[in-house]
Design a protein around this motif. Sequence first.
Motif, PDB file in Angstrom:
ATOM      1  N   PRO A   1       0.664  -1.351  -0.076  1.00 20.85           N
ATOM      2  CA  PRO A   1       0.126   0.106   0.135  1.00 20.85           C
ATOM      3  C   PRO A   1       0.691   1.408   0.026  1.00 20.85           C
ATOM      4  O   PRO A   1       0.234   2.327  -0.094  1.00 20.85           O
ATOM      5  N   GLY A   2       2.037   1.234   0.239  1.00 16.83           N
ATOM      6  CA  GLY A   2       2.890   2.286   0.311  1.00 16.83           C
ATOM      7  C   GLY A   2       3.394   2.701  -1.226  1.00 16.83           C
ATOM      8  O   GLY A   2       4.101   3.977  -1.330  1.00 16.83           O
TER       9      GLY A   2
ATOM     10  N   SER B   1     -11.393   7.377  -3.396  1.00 16.20           N
ATOM     11  CA  SER B   1     -11.768   6.367  -2.392  1.00 16.20           C
ATOM     12  C   SER B   1     -10.859   5.838  -1.697  1.00 16.20           C
ATOM     13  O   SER B   1     -10.584   5.603  -0.434  1.00 16.20           O
ATOM     14  N   TYR B   2      -9.949   5.265  -2.501  1.00 13.73           N
ATOM     15  CA  TYR B   2      -8.712   4.590  -1.857  1.00 13.73           C
ATOM     16  C   TYR B   2      -7.612   5.422  -1.151  1.00 13.73           C
ATOM     17  O   TYR B   2      -7.203   4.946   0.025  1.00 13.73           O
ATOM     18  N   ARG B   3      -7.654   6.590  -1.364  1.00 12.65           N
ATOM     19  CA  ARG B   3      -6.700   7.570  -0.780  1.00 12.65           C
ATOM     20  C   ARG B   3      -7.407   7.891   0.793  1.00 12.65           C
ATOM     21  O   ARG B   3      -6.740   7.898   1.681  1.00 12.65           O
TER      22      ARG B   3
ATOM     23  N   GLY C   1      -5.893   5.195   3.215  1.00  8.22           N
ATOM     24  CA  GLY C   1      -4.661   6.242   3.306  1.00  8.22           C
ATOM     25  C   GLY C   1      -3.632   5.902   2.248  1.00  8.22           C
ATOM     26  O   GLY C   1      -2.293   6.463   2.506  1.00  8.22           O
ATOM     27  N   MET C   2      -3.790   5.550   1.264  1.00  4.45           N
ATOM     28  CA  MET C   2      -2.876   5.133   0.069  1.00  4.45           C
ATOM     29  C   MET C   2      -2.700   6.614  -0.655  1.00  4.45           C
ATOM     30  O   MET C   2      -3.348   7.317  -0.667  1.00  4.45           O
ATOM     31  N   PHE C   3      -1.241   6.662  -1.206  1.00  4.04           N
ATOM     32  CA  PHE C   3      -0.866   7.931  -2.017  1.00  4.04           C
ATOM     33  C   PHE C   3      -1.420   7.721  -3.260  1.00  4.04           C
ATOM     34  O   PHE C   3      -0.940   7.244  -4.306  1.00  4.04           O
TER      35      PHE C   3
ATOM     36  N   CYS D   1       5.139  14.788  -4.693  1.00  6.54           N
ATOM     37  CA  CYS D   1       4.868  15.889  -3.505  1.00  6.54           C
ATOM     38  C   CYS D   1       4.712  14.870  -2.067  1.00  6.54           C
ATOM     39  O   CYS D   1       4.722  13.731  -2.004  1.00  6.54           O
ATOM     40  N   ASP D   2       4.560  15.822  -1.183  1.00  6.45           N
ATOM     41  CA  ASP D   2       4.596  15.185   0.291  1.00  6.45           C
ATOM     42  C   ASP D   2       3.241  14.706   0.586  1.00  6.45           C
ATOM     43  O   ASP D   2       3.037  13.512   1.268  1.00  6.45           O
ATOM     44  N   GLN D   3       2.178  15.243  -0.112  1.00  8.17           N
ATOM     45  CA  GLN D   3       0.639  14.892   0.021  1.00  8.17           C
ATOM     46  C   GLN D   3       0.136  14.266  -1.170  1.00  8.17           C
ATOM     47  O   GLN D   3       0.359  15.353  -1.924  1.00  8.17           O
ATOM     48  N   PRO D   4      -0.563  13.545  -1.461  1.00  2.50           N
ATOM     49  CA  PRO D   4      -1.338  13.233  -2.609  1.00  2.50           C
ATOM     50  C   PRO D   4      -2.448  14.192  -2.809  1.00  2.50           C
ATOM     51  O   PRO D   4      -2.856  14.797  -1.853  1.00  2.50           O
ATOM     52  N   GLY D   5      -2.692  14.115  -4.059  1.00  4.09           N
ATOM     53  CA  GLY D   5      -4.038  15.152  -4.566  1.00  4.09           C
ATOM     54  C   GLY D   5      -4.107  15.234  -5.828  1.00  4.09           C
ATOM     55  O   GLY D   5      -3.711  14.221  -6.577  1.00  4.09           O
TER      56      GLY D   5
END
Length: 327
Positions: free
Chosen positions: A116-117, A162-164, A168-170, A235-239
């Motif tokens: 998942p990482g 939804s998976y994010r 908590g997936m990126f 990036c540090d955070q997904p989006g």
Amino acid sequence: MTTPRAFITGVGGQDGSLLAALLLDKGYEVVGVLRREPSAYAEALAPVEGRVTLLEADLLDHAALVASLRETRPTEVYNLAAPSFVPRSWDEPIVTAEFAAVGATSMLEAIREVDPGIRFYQASSSEIFGEPRETPQTEQTAPSPVTPYGVAKAYAHFIAGSYRRKYGMFTCCGILYNHESPLRPVDFLPRKVSHAAAAISLGLEDELVLGDLSARRDWGYAGDYVRAMWLMLQCDQPGDYVVATGVSHSVEELVACAFDAVSLDWREHVRTDSALFRGASELHDLVGDASKARRVLGWEPEVGFRELLTLMVEADLARLQAPAASS
């Protein structure tokens, strides 16, 4: 440092090939997934030939995806595989739904099972906006797809989010507007035009027949757009990000630029045929606002509209002249 490894589905397409080349230049090991024999993608894969590990796999074969991910252990997955020629989605709506929507879900599940990482990029599309409720469109614009392709892409867009949220997936979605390059197949309008301009200038063809010249699109250079894909996963955070030029051009403007590149007056060589008009399926007012990509990713398009058409026409001239030079 560990060498980053990318896993690209749809590597045999325009975006897949350009992305693979970009990642190789950045020191990645690249694994590319194809649905058919590599020979079927020879032209697109030529720039990365011998430098990418190629696998044949089907997005709908979940077990095969899991096995491929376990074998290759990527740090990043770019899911670009899907039927990409929008008008054809009306002829093949089931296939479009299977690969663009179910295929994305299958890949997300495979990643969740294996690691998942892994950072995940989903190729979204401006087609999710359909007939947009506002112009220009941003990441907050409500999807309103009208084509089978747009509907399937909207599903994939939502499931990645939804998976994010759930796991908590990126996961990142790039809402890409029309983007072209010399690697586009000739059934796509910009390449059809660039090929015709080159062929007519060489005396190989007489005319180009098109549909509605007033139709407009936000066209950019595919090389710029795959760079945005990569930046999202750094990036540090997904989006999610709109990737677009923010400027629309008509088909007539596109034709004029292409024929200007070979010093021809397009009006002497182009005619329209009402049978080629899309009618109710023609989309309007699709213009993207890439402010978030500029602000967060530091992304800027580097190739302008006229430069893009010149680049494509020059590539087609080289292709058409190559057989004569070798004979």
